[in-house]
Design a protein around this motif. Sequence first.
Motif, PDB file in Angstrom:
ATOM      1  N   GLU A  43       0.835  -1.205   0.000  1.00  0.00           N
ATOM      2  CA  GLU A  43       0.000   0.000   0.000  1.00  0.00           C
ATOM      3  C   GLU A  43       0.872   1.259   0.000  1.00  0.00           C
ATOM      4  OE1 GLU A  43      -3.446   2.297   2.647  1.00  0.00           O
ATOM      5  OE2 GLU A  43      -2.748   0.296   3.249  1.00  0.00           O
ATOM      6  N   PHE A  44       1.852   1.292   0.882  1.00  0.00           N
ATOM      7  CA  PHE A  44       2.767   2.429   0.912  1.00  0.00           C
ATOM      8  C   PHE A  44       3.480   2.581  -0.430  1.00  0.00           C
ATOM      9  CE2 PHE A  44       7.268   3.609   1.285  1.00  0.00           C
ATOM     10  CZ  PHE A  44       7.140   4.934   1.687  1.00  0.00           C
ATOM     11  N   ARG A  45       3.948   1.477  -0.950  1.00  0.00           N
ATOM     12  CA  ARG A  45       4.748   1.493  -2.180  1.00  0.00           C
ATOM     13  C   ARG A  45       3.957   2.018  -3.363  1.00  0.00           C
ATOM     14  NH1 ARG A  45       8.259  -3.723  -4.318  1.00  0.00           N
ATOM     15  NH2 ARG A  45       8.840  -2.872  -6.344  1.00  0.00           N
ATOM     16  N   ALA A  46       2.678   1.673  -3.439  1.00  0.00           N
ATOM     17  CA  ALA A  46       1.855   2.145  -4.559  1.00  0.00           C
ATOM     18  C   ALA A  46       1.793   3.666  -4.576  1.00  0.00           C
ATOM     19  CB  ALA A  46       0.457   1.545  -4.454  1.00  0.00           C
ATOM     20  N   ASP A  47       1.582   4.264  -3.411  1.00  0.00           N
ATOM     21  CA  ASP A  47       1.547   5.732  -3.338  1.00  0.00           C
ATOM     22  C   ASP A  47       2.914   6.342  -3.628  1.00  0.00           C
ATOM     23  OD1 ASP A  47      -1.142   6.015  -2.767  1.00  0.00           O
ATOM     24  OD2 ASP A  47      -0.857   5.959  -0.600  1.00  0.00           O
ATOM     25  N   ALA A  48       3.961   5.726  -3.062  1.00  0.00           N
ATOM     26  CA  ALA A  48       5.305   6.284  -3.202  1.00  0.00           C
ATOM     27  C   ALA A  48       5.812   6.183  -4.638  1.00  0.00           C
ATOM     28  CB  ALA A  48       6.254   5.572  -2.245  1.00  0.00           C
ATOM     29  N   GLU A  49       5.617   5.044  -5.248  1.00  0.00           N
ATOM     30  CA  GLU A  49       6.097   4.854  -6.630  1.00  0.00           C
ATOM     31  C   GLU A  49       5.413   5.831  -7.578  1.00  0.00           C
ATOM     32  OE1 GLU A  49       7.720   0.352  -7.240  1.00  0.00           O
ATOM     33  OE2 GLU A  49       5.539   0.607  -7.296  1.00  0.00           O
ATOM     34  N   ALA A  50       4.163   6.147  -7.321  1.00  0.00           N
ATOM     35  CA  ALA A  50       3.435   7.081  -8.187  1.00  0.00           C
ATOM     36  C   ALA A  50       4.056   8.466  -8.162  1.00  0.00           C
ATOM     37  CB  ALA A  50       1.971   7.159  -7.756  1.00  0.00           C
ATOM     38  N   MET A  51       4.838   8.750  -7.110  1.00  0.00           N
ATOM     39  CA  MET A  51       5.494  10.055  -6.984  1.00  0.00           C
ATOM     40  C   MET A  51       6.999   9.950  -7.210  1.00  0.00           C
ATOM     41  SD  MET A  51       2.974  12.018  -6.612  1.00  0.00           S
ATOM     42  CE  MET A  51       3.822  13.565  -6.277  1.00  0.00           C
ATOM     43  N   GLY A  52       7.450   8.839  -7.797  1.00  0.00           N
ATOM     44  CA  GLY A  52       8.840   8.712  -8.201  1.00  0.00           C
ATOM     45  C   GLY A  52       9.775   8.114  -7.166  1.00  0.00           C
ATOM     46  N   PHE A  53       9.234   7.525  -6.091  1.00  0.00           N
ATOM     47  CA  PHE A  53      10.077   6.943  -5.051  1.00  0.00           C
ATOM     48  C   PHE A  53      10.358   5.478  -5.353  1.00  0.00           C
ATOM     49  CE2 PHE A  53       8.281  10.673  -3.162  1.00  0.00           C
ATOM     50  CZ  PHE A  53       9.242  11.137  -2.280  1.00  0.00           C
ATOM     51  N   GLY A  54      11.552   5.047  -4.934  1.00  0.00           N
ATOM     52  CA  GLY A  54      11.930   3.658  -5.185  1.00  0.00           C
ATOM     53  C   GLY A  54      12.647   3.004  -4.029  1.00  0.00           C
ATOM     54  N   ALA A  55      12.711   3.674  -2.878  1.00  0.00           N
ATOM     55  CA  ALA A  55      13.364   3.130  -1.686  1.00  0.00           C
ATOM     56  C   ALA A  55      12.873   3.929  -0.485  1.00  0.00           C
ATOM     57  CB  ALA A  55      14.889   3.219  -1.798  1.00  0.00           C
ATOM     58  N   SER A  56      13.095   3.402   0.733  1.00  0.00           N
ATOM     59  CA  SER A  56      12.570   4.114   1.893  1.00  0.00           C
ATOM     60  C   SER A  56      13.248   3.686   3.185  1.00  0.00           C
ATOM     61  CB  SER A  56      11.053   3.902   2.008  1.00  0.00           C
ATOM     62  OG  SER A  56      10.745   2.524   2.185  1.00  0.00           O
ATOM     63  N   VAL A  57      12.992   4.486   4.215  1.00  0.00           N
ATOM     64  CA  VAL A  57      13.553   4.264   5.548  1.00  0.00           C
ATOM     65  C   VAL A  57      12.397   4.076   6.522  1.00  0.00           C
ATOM     66  CG1 VAL A  57      15.070   5.144   7.357  1.00  0.00           C
ATOM     67  CG2 VAL A  57      15.487   5.763   4.950  1.00  0.00           C
ATOM     68  N   HIS A  58      12.326   2.914   7.129  1.00  0.00           N
ATOM     69  CA  HIS A  58      11.288   2.647   8.129  1.00  0.00           C
ATOM     70  C   HIS A  58      11.780   3.098   9.498  1.00  0.00           C
ATOM     71  CE1 HIS A  58       8.983   0.401  11.126  1.00  0.00           C
ATOM     72  NE2 HIS A  58       8.014   0.373  10.230  1.00  0.00           N
ATOM     73  N   ILE A  59      10.947   3.856  10.189  1.00  0.00           N
ATOM     74  CA  ILE A  59      11.294   4.377  11.510  1.00  0.00           C
ATOM     75  C   ILE A  59      10.453   3.683  12.571  1.00  0.00           C
ATOM     76  CG2 ILE A  59      11.549   6.439  12.935  1.00  0.00           C
ATOM     77  CD1 ILE A  59      13.249   6.480  10.368  1.00  0.00           C
ATOM     78  N   GLN A  60      11.106   3.222  13.629  1.00  0.00           N
ATOM     79  CA  GLN A  60      10.388   2.557  14.720  1.00  0.00           C
ATOM     80  C   GLN A  60       9.243   3.428  15.200  1.00  0.00           C
ATOM     81  OE1 GLN A  60      10.058   3.202  18.186  1.00  0.00           O
ATOM     82  NE2 GLN A  60      11.097   5.212  18.076  1.00  0.00           N
ATOM     83  N   VAL A  61       8.190   2.765  15.697  1.00  0.00           N
ATOM     84  CA  VAL A  61       6.990   3.561  15.978  1.00  0.00           C
ATOM     85  C   VAL A  61       6.240   3.061  17.210  1.00  0.00           C
ATOM     86  CG1 VAL A  61       5.536   2.263  14.341  1.00  0.00           C
ATOM     87  CG2 VAL A  61       5.004   4.676  14.857  1.00  0.00           C
ATOM     88  N   GLY A  62       6.964   2.861  18.313  1.00  0.00           N
ATOM     89  CA  GLY A  62       6.298   2.610  19.582  1.00  0.00           C
ATOM     90  C   GLY A  62       5.697   1.238  19.751  1.00  0.00           C
TER      91      GLY A  62
END
Length: 290
Positions: A43-62
């Motif tokens: 789900e995240f990737r679909a939105d990100a790829e549509a805006m030209g993203f191809g990699a990411s950094v996951h941040i811990q979240v409690g």
Amino acid sequence: MRIDAHHHLWDLSSVHYPWLMEKGIVRFFGDPSSIQRDYLLPEFRADAEAMGFGASVHIQVGAAEPWAEAQWVQSVADQFPDWPLVQVAFCDLTSDDLDAQLDRLQTLPSVRGVRQIIGRAPGEDASTGTNAILEDPKFLTGLKQLGARGLSFDLQLLPELMSQTANVLAQAPETRIALCHAGSPYDRTPQGLRRWADELTALSNLPHVFCKLSGLGMFDHNWHAESVSPIVSTCLSQFGADRCMFGSNFPVDSLTSTYKETVSRHETLIPGAMLDDVFRGTSERFYRIE
């Protein structure tokens, strides 16, 4: 290839997040009810790829069990090798078994650093006492240990803590620091933004501190490009494009804007010559993304 330097994922059947699943409680960032569901990479990737993203950094979240979260994120990275995914995991830098915790985290190839939140929001900090970590000498020792291991530290705090924090960070110059959410300028009045900008200089004057343009909707749920323009311009002016990076803070910031809106608003505020650094180069270097 663009890189999203700050986002979260969660599979609620694999990892428990107490803060996320509290019912009927509105937090400073909004009403979390719409994100109290699985939020997975496709789900995240679909939105990100549509805006030209191809990699990411996951941040811990409690997560209730941070090690379980770190292991789960690693499993996601392993499952989707065509999407370079690295992570910033949780670690208590003041713990007596810090070495053992870091040894274990560094068995996971995706780990690039750790985050231990110092400040979230004024009201919440007053009740949780998270700010007190700055006065613990073990915190500085832990920061130095991160640098010795080649790990970075993601810093989340409030503007009034910046000077005190800078005094600590100055003693750990080998540890690269990523300031989350532009230092959380929660007071968006002209006077509040001036105070934030003044305090920010204590951090931007340290060459090993970098800045994330992320989470700008958490304290202004009706934000738009014009409303955050002073924040973005101040960060770019103080840190320079080579020390600034974009992060969506999704799905938390999905409470205030779509992914496309979040990216587009930042694009309009960042000069063309700076776009590549902010949307790719800085995070690629900082988090060692290949």
